[in-house]
Design an enzyme around this catalytic site. Structure first.
Site, PDB file in Angstrom:
ATOM      1  N   ASP A 233      58.627 -98.418 -11.801  1.00 11.65           N
ATOM      2  CA  ASP A 233      59.642 -98.908 -10.869  1.00 11.65           C
ATOM      3  C   ASP A 233      59.287-100.315 -10.386  1.00 11.65           C
ATOM      4  O   ASP A 233      60.147-101.191 -10.294  1.00 11.65           O
ATOM      5  CB  ASP A 233      59.772 -97.956  -9.680  1.00 11.65           C
ATOM      6  CG  ASP A 233      60.803 -98.440  -8.664  1.00 11.65           C
ATOM      7  OD1 ASP A 233      61.996 -98.477  -9.021  1.00 11.65           O
ATOM      8  OD2 ASP A 233      60.422 -98.773  -7.534  1.00 11.65           O
ATOM      9  N   LYS A 237      61.272-104.020 -11.070  1.00  9.77           N
ATOM     10  CA  LYS A 237      61.608-104.990 -10.021  1.00  9.77           C
ATOM     11  C   LYS A 237      60.996-106.358 -10.320  1.00  9.77           C
ATOM     12  O   LYS A 237      61.606-107.399 -10.038  1.00  9.77           O
ATOM     13  CB  LYS A 237      61.156-104.454  -8.662  1.00  9.77           C
ATOM     14  CG  LYS A 237      61.967-103.234  -8.226  1.00  9.77           C
ATOM     15  CD  LYS A 237      61.427-102.573  -6.977  1.00  9.77           C
ATOM     16  CE  LYS A 237      62.273-101.359  -6.599  1.00  9.77           C
ATOM     17  NZ  LYS A 237      61.739-100.642  -5.414  1.00  9.77           N
TER      18      LYS A 237
END
Length: 380
Positions: A233, A237
């Site tokens: 994750d 980003k």
């Protein structure tokens, strides 16, 4: 041409975030008057606006029941585009598609939405952190003007930090000529919570596995905590942010898969596909994490899982790092907050910090709705 101002909003995905988006659009009067919901779609049904039956979802209407009662099954994305082009023409208003899913197929369809003259607003990370080829196709598709000579818009603030103004801040820094030197931050609410509890200036607290177990029970992790501990994750980003920095915009050919990522999952648990089993076996490795925590403490530091974009070194990584007790990442964080530091030519003495809740349906939806307001201001 409709006398109503604003834009049309077509919402794909009505789960936690989608439901919160609908709530904000239908309960806040100034928004309801300029952001007109004309389509809802989940995996089973589609609800479409027609001149003879415009969608009315304002309370006390039960939009979930209205969608469930729709006679229209979920449309294919090409068919949905045709319907939205019809609605755009009939209403005389620009239409924005909101993708609240985490679906790869919907993300891959963004170029087609844009080529059809539809703007895209999304918290879905998949398109902007995927392959460079898809990312460049999205950018190219957004440059094609419609019959009025105007181009569709793309907004993705909620892909990083939910409602926090991270992408907008970075875009403003770049657009105004500032030189970004380094971006670093705690970008995962889950990993923020885990290390805020595990590694503190106050010394040893609970064991690592116990904190992960509590986080899972409280809904802070994915059903399989390994999905969070993998660091993917954070890598997504970083891919999204790095592509907004001119010097690094073409750096990651495979998107987040090209980001060196430190997985916190112990090697023997790599193939453990069951979340419950994973949590049960994690205590076997507590001593390994405790050794890392104690070593950092001896150096006057805490452990934080961070994303780093070093523009000058052309280095992008997601990793476990040590920060002094006095550092904002050690002293200012609590709970599951995100914090990000922009080191630039203008912010050279002290970085520009953005901090706050980086997860949750309501704050994510706030970021989505704020992006819709921006589309309305530019295309309404």
């Amino acid at each position: 041409m409709s006398s109503q101002s604003g834009i049309n909003v077509a919402i794909i995905g009505v789960g936690l975030v989608g439901s919160s988006v609908i709530s904000q659009l239908t309960t806040i009067a100034p928004l309801a008057s300029k952001l007109h919901i004309v389509a809802l779609q989940n995996s089973k049904k589609t609800l479409l606006s027609n001149p003879s039956s415009p969608i009315s979802l304002a309370p006390p209407a039960d939009w979930k029941q209205i969608l469930q009662n729709s006679q229209t099954p979920a449309l294919s994305l090409p068919d949905l585009v045709l319907e939205l082009q019809r609605i755009t023409k009939e209403s005389g208003r620009h239409t924005a598609v909101v993708d609240n899913t985490s679906d790869e197929k919907v993300a891959a369809f963004y170029p087609s939405f844009l080529k059809a003259g539809l703007s895209v607003v999304t918290p879905n990370k998949k398109a902007f952190s995927g392959s460079l080829a898809l990312y460049q196709e999205i950018l190219q598709s957004s440059k094609q003007p419609d019959a009025t000579g105007r181009t569709p818009l793309i907004y993705q603030e909620s892909t990083v930090g939910a409602g926090l103004p991270i992408i907008g801040t970075l875009n403003d820094l770049v657009a105004t000529g500032d030189k970004v030197k380094k971006i670093e931050g705690v970008l995962s609410g889950t990993l923020s919570y885990i290390f805020n509890e595990f590694s503190t200036p106050k010394g040893k607290g609970k064991n690592f596995s116990e904190i992960v177990k509590i986080a899972k029970e409280n809904g802070y992790t994915e059903p399989h905590p390994g999905d969070d501990l993998s660091g993917s994750d954070v890598a997504r980003k970083l891919a999204i942010l790095s592509r907004l920095v001119p010097e690094l915009s073409s750096e990651l050919e495979e998107g987040y898969l090209s980001v060196p990522t430190h997985s916190l999952t112990p090697a023997p648990l790599t193939d453990c596909s069951n979340g419950e089993e994973y949590v049960t076996k994690l205590p076997d490795f507590d001593q390994d994490f405790e050794d890392l925590r104690r070593l950092a403490e001896q150096e006057g530091c805490v452990l934080r899982y961070v994303g780093v974009i070093d523009v000058e070194k052309r280095e992008i990584k997601a990793s476990l790092e040590k920060y002094p007790f006095s550092h904002p990442f050690a002293s200012s964080l609590s709970g599951s907050d995100n914090i990000i530091a922009f080191h630039t030519s203008r912010y050279s003495q002290r970085p520009l910090l953005v901090q706050g809740s980086g997860a949750g349906a309501d704050v994510t939806a706030m970021g989505v709705v704020a992006d819709l307001i921006r589309v309305s201001e530019r295309r309404g």
